[in-house]
Design an enzyme around this catalytic site. Structure first.
Site, PDB file in Angstrom:
ATOM      1  N   HIS A   1       0.817  -1.209   0.000  1.00  0.00           N
ATOM      2  CA  HIS A   1       0.000   0.000   0.000  1.00  0.00           C
ATOM      3  C   HIS A   1       0.852   1.262   0.000  1.00  0.00           C
ATOM      4  O   HIS A   1       1.997   1.261   0.468  1.00  0.00           O
ATOM      5  CB  HIS A   1      -0.931  -0.002   1.205  1.00  0.00           C
ATOM      6  CG  HIS A   1      -2.055  -0.969   1.066  1.00  0.00           C
ATOM      7  ND1 HIS A   1      -3.039  -1.087   2.009  1.00  0.00           N
ATOM      8  CD2 HIS A   1      -2.368  -1.855   0.091  1.00  0.00           C
ATOM      9  CE1 HIS A   1      -3.907  -2.004   1.621  1.00  0.00           C
ATOM     10  NE2 HIS A   1      -3.511  -2.495   0.464  1.00  0.00           N
TER      11      HIS A   1
ATOM     12  N   GLU B   1       0.627   4.019   1.758  1.00  0.00           N
ATOM     13  CA  GLU B   1       1.009   4.481   3.093  1.00  0.00           C
ATOM     14  C   GLU B   1       2.223   3.708   3.591  1.00  0.00           C
ATOM     15  O   GLU B   1       3.187   4.290   4.108  1.00  0.00           O
ATOM     16  CB  GLU B   1      -0.136   4.292   4.103  1.00  0.00           C
ATOM     17  CG  GLU B   1      -1.451   4.886   3.688  1.00  0.00           C
ATOM     18  CD  GLU B   1      -2.365   3.862   3.007  1.00  0.00           C
ATOM     19  OE1 GLU B   1      -2.002   3.326   1.932  1.00  0.00           O
ATOM     20  OE2 GLU B   1      -3.444   3.611   3.547  1.00  0.00           O
TER      21      GLU B   1
ATOM     22  N   CYS C   1      -6.399   1.106   5.521  1.00  0.00           N
ATOM     23  CA  CYS C   1      -6.765  -0.243   5.954  1.00  0.00           C
ATOM     24  C   CYS C   1      -6.218  -0.509   7.360  1.00  0.00           C
ATOM     25  O   CYS C   1      -5.396   0.240   7.885  1.00  0.00           O
ATOM     26  CB  CYS C   1      -6.241  -1.284   4.971  1.00  0.00           C
ATOM     27  SG  CYS C   1      -4.468  -1.629   5.114  1.00  0.00           S
TER      28      CYS C   1
ATOM     29  N   CYS D   1      -2.357  -0.780   7.567  1.00  0.00           N
ATOM     30  CA  CYS D   1      -1.697   0.521   7.406  1.00  0.00           C
ATOM     31  C   CYS D   1      -1.930   1.405   8.625  1.00  0.00           C
ATOM     32  O   CYS D   1      -1.027   2.122   9.046  1.00  0.00           O
ATOM     33  CB  CYS D   1      -2.162   1.206   6.127  1.00  0.00           C
ATOM     34  SG  CYS D   1      -1.466   0.452   4.636  1.00  0.00           S
TER      35      CYS D   1
END
Length: 172
Positions: A85, A87, A124, A127
């Site tokens: 991801h 992040e 999410c 993250c």
């Protein structure tokens, strides 16, 4: 811009989210493109986009997405995705360079790869955990209708009140 249009200077949140949008263009995901920008005192210190780990095959170059082919819904079965991801990649990129991201802000922009519509929502679960541990204080997410700010301390306080609530949540 024609001569009659007035220049409108964006505020800092809009500025950093526009930069996160530009970063998202590097995404190698065929479903959703995300870009993240980590800022300290209005200076960019790290960026990241969603994509396969460095030097490994990515869905963009392969021309197919395992999750898309199997209709795996967004927000589930992350282990069946080639991508890291945005992040997480921004946090990792700062770490690779030895840059502290404690007490910073993270700006996140996401869009659907087919329709280019903004895909908002808080980071999410995994993250969020990384953001907490990294010491990031605020996460600003571009939404279809504006900007949503999340204060990381609130996530910590929520976890203290109900440690298992997050585990019951669906998707994001």
């Amino acid at each position: 811009m024609n001569k009659k249009e007035k220049h409108v200077r964006p505020d800092w949140d809009e500025h950093w989210l526009e930069m996160a949008k530009v970063v998202s263009k590097r995404s190698t995901c065929l479903r959703r493109r995300f870009g993240a920008v980590i800022v300290n005192k209005n200076v960019v210190i790290a960026t990241g986009y969603n994509g396969a780990p460095r030097e490994t095959p990515n869905c963009f170059d392969l021309g197919k997405c395992y999750r898309k082919e199997r209709n795996i819904p967004a927000g589930s079965n992350y282990e069946k995705c080639r991508s890291v991801h945005a992040e997480a990649n921004a946090i990792i990129n700062a770490a690779r360079e030895g840059i502290s991201i404690k007490n910073t802000e993270l700006y996140l922009y996401g869009e659907d790869a087919d329709s280019f519509e903004i895909v908002g929502g808080k980071p999410c679960k995994m993250c969020r955990r990384m953001i907490i541990n990294a010491g990031i204080q605020i996460v600003a997410v571009k939404e279809k209708e504006g900007i949503q700010k999340y204060y990381v301390k609130d996530w910590i306080d929520e976890a203290k009140l109900d440690p298992f609530k997050e585990l019951d949540e669906e998707g994001y």
